[in-house]
Design a protein around this motif. Structure first.
Motif, PDB file in Angstrom:
ATOM      1  N   PHE A 159      31.278  36.952  33.379  1.00 53.61           N
ATOM      2  CA  PHE A 159      32.671  37.398  33.369  1.00 53.61           C
ATOM      3  C   PHE A 159      32.844  38.508  32.337  1.00 53.61           C
ATOM      4  O   PHE A 159      32.275  38.455  31.246  1.00 53.61           O
ATOM      5  CB  PHE A 159      33.610  36.241  33.029  1.00 53.61           C
ATOM      6  CG  PHE A 159      33.523  35.093  33.985  1.00 53.61           C
ATOM      7  CD1 PHE A 159      34.318  35.059  35.118  1.00 53.61           C
ATOM      8  CD2 PHE A 159      32.643  34.043  33.764  1.00 53.61           C
ATOM      9  CE1 PHE A 159      34.244  34.004  36.016  1.00 53.61           C
ATOM     10  CE2 PHE A 159      32.556  32.979  34.647  1.00 53.61           C
ATOM     11  CZ  PHE A 159      33.362  32.962  35.781  1.00 53.61           C
ATOM     12  N   TYR A 187      36.359  28.599  39.379  1.00 51.67           N
ATOM     13  CA  TYR A 187      36.575  29.126  38.032  1.00 51.67           C
ATOM     14  C   TYR A 187      37.850  28.550  37.438  1.00 51.67           C
ATOM     15  O   TYR A 187      38.700  27.997  38.159  1.00 51.67           O
ATOM     16  CB  TYR A 187      36.610  30.657  38.038  1.00 51.67           C
ATOM     17  CG  TYR A 187      37.685  31.297  38.895  1.00 51.67           C
ATOM     18  CD1 TYR A 187      38.926  31.643  38.363  1.00 51.67           C
ATOM     19  CD2 TYR A 187      37.445  31.575  40.248  1.00 51.67           C
ATOM     20  CE1 TYR A 187      39.901  32.244  39.153  1.00 51.67           C
ATOM     21  CE2 TYR A 187      38.414  32.176  41.041  1.00 51.67           C
ATOM     22  CZ  TYR A 187      39.640  32.505  40.483  1.00 51.67           C
ATOM     23  OH  TYR A 187      40.609  33.098  41.260  1.00 51.67           O
ATOM     24  N   MET A 196      34.679  38.735  37.766  1.00 50.47           N
ATOM     25  CA  MET A 196      33.503  37.889  37.952  1.00 50.47           C
ATOM     26  C   MET A 196      32.391  38.725  38.560  1.00 50.47           C
ATOM     27  O   MET A 196      32.599  39.433  39.543  1.00 50.47           O
ATOM     28  CB  MET A 196      33.808  36.698  38.871  1.00 50.47           C
ATOM     29  CG  MET A 196      32.585  35.832  39.188  1.00 50.47           C
ATOM     30  SD  MET A 196      32.890  34.598  40.484  1.00 50.47           S
ATOM     31  CE  MET A 196      33.866  33.387  39.613  1.00 50.47           C
TER      32      MET A 196
END
Length: 221
Positions: A159, A187, A196
């Motif tokens: 991330f 998530y 992401m």
């Protein structure tokens, strides 16, 4: 109240796996420290799963918590499972294989090679703290089947901020291998607004990895 099928299936497998490890860790050559970590992980998971599956507490915070717990605890459990499966000093009986979800494998096999190319990654949807992906064979883009030699799909995620470039490989976290070419990545709510990054690769039936894909990114909502 909508519950994720992936989490429901994992819960009952996880429960049986941890209970069996606690009862037989020595015979399975699992260290006491590993056993204790699994036990603590399970206790935390069970608390979060109860909140997630209870109508009065099934909300964004409990969904966020269980998503984060899955992406953390599932790879830890998988590492122990693979450790047991690949330990040539252990001969598992049928009961052990059933409880640990381990199929009969040759621990010194002639290696079945995965494809010598990486898969491609496509986005199906993003939202509700879930990214749904389609990981496909770039030589047969219209097919949902994995190519010959590919039993699983490995994946890692990282991330970053939305304006950042692709992170270094050391910043990615490894996920549990997927058996299907379409699958969700879960998530937590603190990742909303971030980017992401996902990389994938094909894996042979014995777990041998193939080449890694280009990094694919999606902004989380």
């Amino acid at each position: 109240m909508k519950l994720a099928e992936k989490l429901l299936k994992f819960h009952f497998y996880y429960k049986a796996f941890v209970a069996f490890i606690i009862a037989h860790f020595s015979d399975l050559m699992v260290s006491e420290a590993q056993k204790d970590i699994l036990s603590d992980d399970w206790d935390d998971w069970d608390d979060k799963f109860t909140a997630y599956t209870t109508p009065d507490t099934h909300n964004t915070p409990s969904i966020s918590d269980i998503n984060a717990a899955y992406e953390l605890y599932a790879p830890r459990m998988e590492a122990v499972r693979v450790q047991i499966r690949d330990n040539t000093a252990i001969t598992l009986n049928g009961i052990e294989m059933s409880n640990l979800n381990i199929k009969m494998v040759d621990k010194n096999p002639t290696k079945v090679l995965p494809p010598n190319y990486a898969p491609s990654i496509g986005l199906v949807s993003v939202g509700s703290l879930t990214v749904n992906l389609f990981v496909f064979d770039p030589t047969h883009t219209g097919s949902k089947a994995k190519p010959p030699g590919a039993k699983f799909i490995g994946s890692k995620v990282a991330f970053t901020g939305v304006d950042a470039g692709a992170p270094a490989l050391t910043e990615y976290s490894t996920r549990v291998p997927e058996g299907k070419t379409t699958f969700p990545i879960l998530y937590s709510s603190d990742k909303v607004g971030k980017k992401m990054w996902i990389i994938c690769w094909y894996m042979s039936p014995t777990g041998k990895p193939g080449p890694v894909s280009e990094a694919f990114s999606v902004v989380l909502t």
